[in-house]
Scaffold this motif. Structure first.
Motif, PDB file in Angstrom:
ATOM      1  N   ALA A 148      -0.522   5.956  -7.246  1.00  0.00           N
ATOM      2  CA  ALA A 148      -0.698   6.222  -5.815  1.00  0.00           C
ATOM      3  C   ALA A 148      -1.932   7.076  -5.572  1.00  0.00           C
ATOM      4  CB  ALA A 148       0.547   6.906  -5.256  1.00  0.00           C
ATOM      5  N   TYR A 149      -2.138   8.081  -6.416  1.00  0.00           N
ATOM      6  CA  TYR A 149      -3.327   8.931  -6.272  1.00  0.00           C
ATOM      7  C   TYR A 149      -4.596   8.132  -6.544  1.00  0.00           C
ATOM      8  CZ  TYR A 149      -6.714  12.643  -7.227  1.00  0.00           C
ATOM      9  OH  TYR A 149      -7.828  13.445  -7.214  1.00  0.00           O
TER      10      TYR A 149
ATOM     11  N   LEU B 293       0.808  -1.213   0.000  1.00  0.00           N
ATOM     12  CA  LEU B 293       0.000   0.000   0.000  1.00  0.00           C
ATOM     13  C   LEU B 293       0.847   1.271   0.000  1.00  0.00           C
ATOM     14  CD1 LEU B 293      -2.847  -0.816   2.565  1.00  0.00           C
ATOM     15  CD2 LEU B 293      -3.096  -0.516   0.098  1.00  0.00           C
ATOM     16  N   GLN B 294       2.056   1.175   0.550  1.00  0.00           N
ATOM     17  CA  GLN B 294       2.902   2.352   0.699  1.00  0.00           C
ATOM     18  C   GLN B 294       3.735   2.655  -0.545  1.00  0.00           C
ATOM     19  OE1 GLN B 294       2.439   3.996   3.442  1.00  0.00           O
ATOM     20  NE2 GLN B 294       1.510   2.477   4.781  1.00  0.00           N
ATOM     21  N   GLY B 295       3.660   1.802  -1.568  1.00  0.00           N
ATOM     22  CA  GLY B 295       4.418   2.045  -2.787  1.00  0.00           C
ATOM     23  C   GLY B 295       5.917   2.012  -2.578  1.00  0.00           C
ATOM     24  N   ARG B 296       6.384   1.121  -1.740  1.00  0.00           N
ATOM     25  CA  ARG B 296       7.821   1.053  -1.452  1.00  0.00           C
ATOM     26  C   ARG B 296       8.593   0.270  -2.501  1.00  0.00           C
ATOM     27  NH1 ARG B 296       5.876   0.520   4.198  1.00  0.00           N
ATOM     28  NH2 ARG B 296       6.385   2.480   5.260  1.00  0.00           N
ATOM     29  N   SER B 297       7.985  -0.771  -3.072  1.00  0.00           N
ATOM     30  CA  SER B 297       8.703  -1.577  -4.064  1.00  0.00           C
ATOM     31  C   SER B 297       8.656  -0.946  -5.446  1.00  0.00           C
ATOM     32  CB  SER B 297       8.117  -2.995  -4.116  1.00  0.00           C
ATOM     33  OG  SER B 297       6.751  -2.956  -4.520  1.00  0.00           O
ATOM     34  N   ALA B 298       7.582  -0.271  -5.771  1.00  0.00           N
ATOM     35  CA  ALA B 298       7.457   0.436  -7.050  1.00  0.00           C
ATOM     36  C   ALA B 298       6.506   1.604  -6.821  1.00  0.00           C
ATOM     37  CB  ALA B 298       6.920  -0.498  -8.132  1.00  0.00           C
ATOM     38  N   TYR B 299       6.831   2.754  -7.431  1.00  0.00           N
ATOM     39  CA  TYR B 299       6.021   3.939  -7.163  1.00  0.00           C
ATOM     40  C   TYR B 299       5.688   4.689  -8.439  1.00  0.00           C
ATOM     41  CZ  TYR B 299       4.342   8.339  -5.278  1.00  0.00           C
ATOM     42  OH  TYR B 299       3.558   9.423  -4.989  1.00  0.00           O
TER      43      TYR B 299
END
Length: 271
Positions: A148-149, A137-143
Motif C-alpha cells: 500500500a505504501y 486501489l483501496q486494498g479491500r480484497s487483499a492488503y
C-alpha cells in the motif's frame, strides 16, 4: 520570504513557526495553517484559508505521509496510504494551481522572464517496487502495508509526471518535480517490523540521514536556479535519476489521474 507551515498537529506546527521566526528575526516569516490530508474537507478548508491570507504561492512542497500502517481509512473512506499520501496531495495541488500561476513572474503569467512557480512532491525509492492495482486501489480484497505504501508513492510519481506534461502543454509558468529524500531518521518507521525499528534505534545515526539532510533534495528542487522552467525530473541527492519505467506510461498516468479526479471531485482538466 514567507513560509506557510501546514499540518494537522497544531502544537508542533506552531513550534516550527516559532523556530523559523526566531532564526529569521521576523514575525512575518512563517505562519501556520491547519491541514489534515486525511480529510478532503480539510484540504478544501486549508485552500480557502490560504486564499484569504492574501499571500503569494511560489513553491508548493507536498511532503506529508504515512508509512506501512495497518489497514485503516480516512474520513472519506479511502485506504489511508492512498488517501493521505496521494489523494490529499492530488486535491491540494489541483486547488492551489491558480495561486501558483498567479504568483509566477510577479503575477504576470504572460511574461517569460523571471521566476516561475514550482511544485515539489516528495517521492520515495519504494516506488520502484510499487504496482498500481487499478481494480483495487483501496486494498479491500487483499492488503499489505508495504504494498500500500509503495503503491501510494508510485501514484505520486505518476501524478507528478502527468501534471508536468499538462502544465508544459499549456505553457504554464509552473513546473512539477519529484524529490527522493533517501532513508531518513523520522517517526515514519513506527509501524515497521520490530527488527527494522531496532536497527534504526541502534544504527540510525550511521545508516540514516538526519531530517535536515533528508530535506535537502526538496530544498534543492524548490530553489536551485538550475531547475528554473524545468519540470518532470526525479531527483535523488540533488541529482537527476530515472523513475520506474511503469511510472512513465502515459496510459497509466491518465487512468490514475481520471480516477483521482473522480474520487476527489475535481475536473480532469487543469484549466
Amino acid at each position: 520570504m514567507r513560509v506557510v507551515v501546514a499540518g494537522h498537529d497544531e502544537l508542533k506546527g506552531r513550534e516550527v513557526v516559532s523556530a523559523i521566526r526566531a532564526e529569521s528575526g521576523s514575525d512575518e516569516s512563517a505562519h501556520f495553517l491547519f491541514l489534515d490530508l486525511a480529510s478532503l474537507a480539510s484540504v478544501r478548508g486549508f485552500v480557502r484559508d490560504f486564499r484569504a491570507s492574501g499571500l503569494p504561492l511560489h513553491v508548493l512542497v507536498n511532503n506529508a505521509g504515512v508509512m506501512m500502517e495497518p489497514r485503516g481509512e480516512t474520513q472519506d473512506g479511502f485506504e489511508r496510504h492512498l488517501g493521505v499520501n496521494f489523494l490529499g496531495h492530488f486535491l491540494l495541488t489541483r486547488l492551489l494551481l491558480p495561486a501558483l500561476r498567479g504568483s509566477a513572474h510577479g503575477g504576470d503569467v504572460t511574461r517569460r522572464q523571471g521566476r516561475g512557480s514550482r511544485i515539489v512532491t516528495v517521492a520515495s525509492a519504494t516506488h520502484y517496487v510499487g504496482e498500481m492495482d487499478m481494480a483495487d486501489l483501496q486494498g479491500r480484497s487483499a492488503y499489505s502495508p508495504h504494498a500500500a505504501y509503495a503503491q501510494s508513492k508510485l501514484a505520486l510519481v505518476l501524478f507528478s509526471l502527468r501534471l508536468q506534461r499538462l502544465l508544459a502543454a499549456r505553457r504554464d509558468p509552473v513546473t512539477a518535480n519529484m524529490a527522493d529524500p533517501g532513508v531518513v531518521d523520522t517517526a515514519l518507521y513506527r509501524h515497521t517490523w520490530w527488527g527494522t525499528r531496532a536497527v534504526k534505534r541502534a544504527l540510525g545515526w550511521l545508516l540514516f540521514k538526519t531530517p535536515d539532510e533528508g530535506a535537502w533534495t526538496s530544498v534543492f528542487a524548490a530553489a536551485t536556479p538550475a531547475l528554473e522552467g524545468v519540470g518532470g525530473r526525479y531527483l535523488r541527492d540533488e541529482a537527476e535519476a530515472e523513475p520506474l519505467g511503469a511510472a512513465q506510461d502515459p496510459a497509466l498516468q491518465w487512468r490514475l489521474w481520471a480516477e483521482a479526479s473522480r474520487l476527489t471531485g475535481v475536473a480532469e482538466d487543469i484549466d
